[in-house]
Design a protein around this motif. Structure first.
Motif, PDB file in Angstrom:
ATOM      1  N   TYR A 228      25.911 -10.500   4.970  1.00 55.11           N
ATOM      2  CA  TYR A 228      24.765 -10.230   5.851  1.00 55.11           C
ATOM      3  C   TYR A 228      23.470 -10.170   5.041  1.00 55.11           C
ATOM      4  N   ALA A 231      22.579 -13.610   3.430  1.00 52.08           N
ATOM      5  CA  ALA A 231      22.116 -14.546   4.460  1.00 52.08           C
ATOM      6  C   ALA A 231      20.638 -14.324   4.796  1.00 52.08           C
ATOM      7  N   ARG A 232      20.121 -13.149   4.469  1.00 57.36           N
ATOM      8  CA  ARG A 232      18.697 -12.848   4.682  1.00 57.36           C
ATOM      9  C   ARG A 232      17.880 -13.105   3.422  1.00 57.36           C
ATOM     10  N   GLY A 257      26.354 -14.661   9.133  1.00 59.22           N
ATOM     11  CA  GLY A 257      25.585 -15.729   8.504  1.00 59.22           C
ATOM     12  C   GLY A 257      26.377 -16.656   7.590  1.00 59.22           C
ATOM     13  N   GLU A 259      28.586 -19.845   6.905  1.00 53.97           N
ATOM     14  CA  GLU A 259      28.733 -21.094   7.643  1.00 53.97           C
ATOM     15  C   GLU A 259      30.198 -21.497   7.766  1.00 53.97           C
ATOM     16  N   GLY A 298      25.338 -16.761  12.033  1.00 55.42           N
ATOM     17  CA  GLY A 298      24.167 -15.913  11.843  1.00 55.42           C
ATOM     18  C   GLY A 298      23.669 -15.213  13.089  1.00 55.42           C
ATOM     19  N   LYS A 299      24.395 -15.327  14.208  1.00 49.33           N
ATOM     20  CA  LYS A 299      23.877 -14.821  15.481  1.00 49.33           C
ATOM     21  C   LYS A 299      23.795 -13.289  15.570  1.00 49.33           C
ATOM     22  N   ASN A 301      22.623 -11.623  12.990  1.00 44.73           N
ATOM     23  CA  ASN A 301      21.765 -11.313  11.845  1.00 44.73           C
ATOM     24  C   ASN A 301      20.334 -11.780  12.151  1.00 44.73           C
ATOM     25  N   PHE A 304      18.418 -13.844   9.543  1.00 42.61           N
ATOM     26  CA  PHE A 304      19.130 -15.002   8.988  1.00 42.61           C
ATOM     27  C   PHE A 304      18.162 -16.126   8.658  1.00 42.61           C
ATOM     28  N   ARG A 306      18.691 -19.197   7.611  1.00 47.08           N
ATOM     29  CA  ARG A 306      19.037 -20.584   7.938  1.00 47.08           C
ATOM     30  C   ARG A 306      19.014 -20.843   9.442  1.00 47.08           C
ATOM     31  N   GLY A 307      18.495 -19.901  10.185  1.00 53.36           N
ATOM     32  CA  GLY A 307      18.501 -20.025  11.647  1.00 53.36           C
ATOM     33  C   GLY A 307      18.059 -21.380  12.139  1.00 53.36           C
TER      34      GLY A 307
END
Lengths: 310, 256
Positions: A228, A231-232, A257, A259, A298-299, A301, A304, A306-307
């Protein structure tokens, strides 16, 4: 095959986002009786070194509350044997991601060059094996050293280069940003947490190497938190792992997050677990009326990075 | 000899459990597919579902009744896993992974089985498979542990016993009787399973007498499939995995 699970990760076509973690799945073929290897996104094969290694003496594995400790010590037949005897046997059956471990920056470069061959899908840099005295952990806890290893690998191969992050650091995001900067194509996390157990009858540490790497469901909340956070912190994709033992666990990592995800210790508890997780993710995707599992990445987060990319 | 049998996962209902001696239990489960496939010397990885267990427990098969689909084990309670196993009751379910490993060579005409403690469990399956052609030399700590004698009666031709305290048979270790038995018994093989020091001593005597010797090793294991390398050992031919390349090895390969 289920189209909702298909993805392309680092340019590698994968039948599902479920991979197997290095050291827990041999070279894939050991699990052939239980797993349709072509349904896995890939197999991160046993840690490979320049020379064969016999690993550590004494007890190498012990069960802990909801987990296990291991100190195999990177036993492996060496990269030359892998290339001549193992890779030809497995390369057509699965995406082979080779986990490599060097004792110097130059050795990572040399290994990356030797593995720049057809049949190798990607290279995962193990800079955080807790069970070897030389190299390993030093590269995994020092951002400059980890960056140097990434540079050396990238300079010697056209394959995607994944860096496996150690959780045994103060700030994992610092490490992730450093290796992203150095050109890593992806990060995988987490490696094992260093732990130990003492035999109270013998009054000695249980493991031959005294300490070992903790894995299994016990580490999952820590691993998920780190995925998490990373991913940020970075825009390169994440392979999430650490205690994944069920569909629900895998979904949590995707929502945080990651993949794609990798399953490790759970393969020992249930050799079929990866197939159950593939089926479970597909069922969840259908239930949620999504077209692809990728819509989950990533939903959970809101930071995130890479959104816009996934 | 690497194993080549198809490995199976099978949910198995416990048929019954019986205490044989202090801390030693006999467990029978209904697992018809594994019962049909198991050979003497092979083992099964038991997943205990009554508790939070991450690793399976490797246990040697003591008997496989193909007709009734029963697989049986004899084990000693040594830790958390075996303590949970000892509490299993008829009707409970365990999950089995197996049969695993290579098993004993069944070619010999008149083998001498040598065993100590729980090592006698896979040897019992072997003795049954040899249909009366095998003799057995067993060693135990005291009279209580030689419950094995009643099990082997009728399966093995001649039974020789040593106990540490002399309460049954000859006082001392199996190595007291072994040289004489090998000199007089016209055995064409020694098949041994027990603590490592015992197997090593037995292998040395067998070698001295020129009798081929198979040993069955026990190690901590992770996957049981040859993937995790928890049970790797040094052999005369390099590194081998006890779970996959063994547990049965020619003695000279592992004691060199």
């Amino acid at each position: 095959m289920d189209s909702t699970l298909e993805t392309t990760f680092l340019g590698i076509k994968m039948a599902s986002p479920v991979l197997t973690a290095s050291g827990t799945f041999g070279f894939g073929e050991e699990f052939r009786d239980f797993v349709d290897l072509s349904r896995l996104g890939g197999i991160m094969v046993k840690g490979t070194t320049r020379q064969p290694r016999r690993g550590n003496d004494g007890v190498r594995i012990t069960e802990t509350p909801m987990g296990m400790l291991n100190c195999i010590g990177l036993e492996n037949p060496g990269v030359e044997y892998f290339l001549s005897d193992i890779l030809p046997r497995i390369k057509d059956e699965m995406n082979v991601i080779v986990n490599i471990s060097g004792s110097s920056v130059e050795e990572y470069g040399e290994l990356a060059a030797m593995l720049d061959v057809p049949g190798v899908a990607a290279i995962e840099l193990n800079v955080s094996c807790p069970n070897v005295k030389e190299g390993g952990i030093v590269f995994g806890t020092d951002p400059a050293a980890a960056s140097a290893v990434v540079h050396a690998a990238k300079a010697n191969t056209k394959k995607p280069v994944i860096l496996k992050l150690s959780p045994n650091v103060t700030d994992i995001c610092l490490m992730a940003r450093a290796v992203e900067e150095a050109g890593a194509d992806a990060v995988s996390l987490i490696n094992t947490l260093i732990g130990m157990e003492i035999d109270i009858e013998r009054r000695r540490p249980v493991l031959g190497n005294v300490t070992g790497g903790l894995s299994g469901p016990a580490v999952k909340p820590v691993a998920l938190r780190m995925v998490y956070q990373v991913a940020r912190a970075v825009k390169i994709p994440i392979i999430g792992m650490g205690g994944i033992a069920s569909t629900e666990d895998a979904l949590e990592f995707l929502l945080a997050g990651a993949e794609v995800v990798a399953v490790g210790t759970a393969n020992f508890t249930d050799p079929e677990v990866t197939m159950k997780i593939c089926d479970g993710i597909a069922a969840y995707v259908r239930r949620q009326k999504l077209r692809s599992y990728r819509e989950l990445i990533g939903k959970a987060n809101d930071g995130f990075l890479r959104g816009d990319l996934v | 000899m690497p194993d080549s049998t198809q490995k199976l996962l099978e949910d198995a209902k416990v048929k019954g459990q019986q205490r044989l001696a202090e801390g030693v239990y006999y467990l029978a489960v209904h697992a018809p597919k594994i019962a049909a496939a198991a050979r003497p010397g092979q083992f099964v990885d038991i997943r205990i579902l009554t508790g939070a267990f991450i690793l399976r427990r490797p246990v040697g098969v003591v008997a496989a009744d193909r007709e009734n689909g029963i697989v049986a084990f004899i084990y000693r309670v040594i830790g958390r896993g075996t303590r949970a196993m000892a509490k299993l009751k008829a009707g409970d379910t365990v999950n089995l992974l197996g049969p695993l490993g290579n098993g004993f060579s069944m070619e010999h005409k008149h083998p001498l089985i040598v065993g100590g403690g729980m090592g006698l469990s896979p040897l019992f399956f072997y003795a049954a498979g040899m249909k009366g052609k095998a003799d057995v030399l067993m060693g135990g700590r005291s009279e209580e542990e030689v419950f094995w004698r009643s099990l082997f009666a009728g399966i093995a031709k001649n039974i020789h016993i040593t106990t540490d305290d002399g309460s049954v048979g000859t006082k001392g270790f199996v190595t007291e009787l072994l040289p004489k038995l090998l000199s007089e018994g016209s055995y064409d093989a020694v098949v041994v399973c027990g603590p490592d020091p015992m197997m090593k001593a037995v292998a040395a005597i067998a070698k001295e007498k020129g009798t081929p010797c198979q040993v069955s090793l026990e190690r901590r294991m992770g996957c049981g499939l040859g993937a995790c390398l928890s049970c790797s050992i040094d052999t005369a031919h390099g590194r081998r995995k006890v779970c996959k390349d063994g547990p049965v090895f020619p003695a000279e390969e592992v004691f060199f």
